[in-house]
Design an enzyme around this catalytic site. Sequence first.
Site, PDB file in Angstrom:
ATOM      1  CG  ASP A  62      -1.975  -1.073   1.179  1.00  0.00           C
ATOM      2  OD1 ASP A  62      -2.040  -1.787   0.163  1.00  0.00           O
ATOM      3  OD2 ASP A  62      -2.748  -1.197   2.157  1.00  0.00           O
ATOM      4  CG  ASP A  66     -12.703  -1.641  -0.864  1.00  0.00           C
ATOM      5  OD1 ASP A  66     -12.289  -2.787  -1.120  1.00  0.00           O
ATOM      6  OD2 ASP A  66     -12.247  -0.613  -1.385  1.00  0.00           O
TER       7      ASP A  66
END
Length: 243
Positions: A8, A129
Amino acid sequence: MILFPAIDLKDGECVRLVHGLMDQATVFNDNPAAQARAFEDAGFEYIHLVDLNGAFEGRPVNAGAVESILAEISIPAQLGGGIRDLATIETWLEKGIRRVIIGTAAVKNPDLVIEACAKFPGRIAVGLDAKGGRVATEGWADVSDLTVLDMARRFEDAGVAAIIYTDIDRDGALEGLNIDATVSLADQISIPVIASGGLSSIDDLKKLIVANCSGIEGAISGRALYDGRLDPAEALKLIRGLA
């Protein structure tokens, strides 16, 4: 089953967030390309990349870091975060990304997914998500009224390569994958599902395997790999059926 190590990217560094909160970022490596190379050297066969700044700003921000990773590795990588139009998708595919992940744009502009799948078959994934079972967008800052299953079913016939399902409430918190919800989703759609959010140990992978769900393509691991809770050699041996 594929185990995807996650990188990330925030401000050019390799970080992990807790519950998707940018102000709760832990820097694990200030050299993302070196981290990617380390994952490849450890035996991983596919890397999961997220441009966190891009997810919030709606445009690629950590492009330099992504390009440095691509220059360093020979294994495929999938990328999400700030990818909101066909031109950006095409640019990343041309630069060497194997699979582009469309998240926010899949909710707000589902036609983009359909168009991209038609133009780039097998190379488009959708990131769904969930926060409290509802789909979140804009770097998880906004929560919609749509369920993950509702969204996934919209793309059943589009040619989506995979659905990456992340439980935001568990992401980065090492609380374990939401296996029940992941398996339930995979059982109700024909698109392969990748589990994400909260993978904490080898036990999560064992539970995923025991679930014996043919619709699950793999799982993504971040913090557990970085802090040593998940041993790469043990995990890879397990998912390759050698243990």
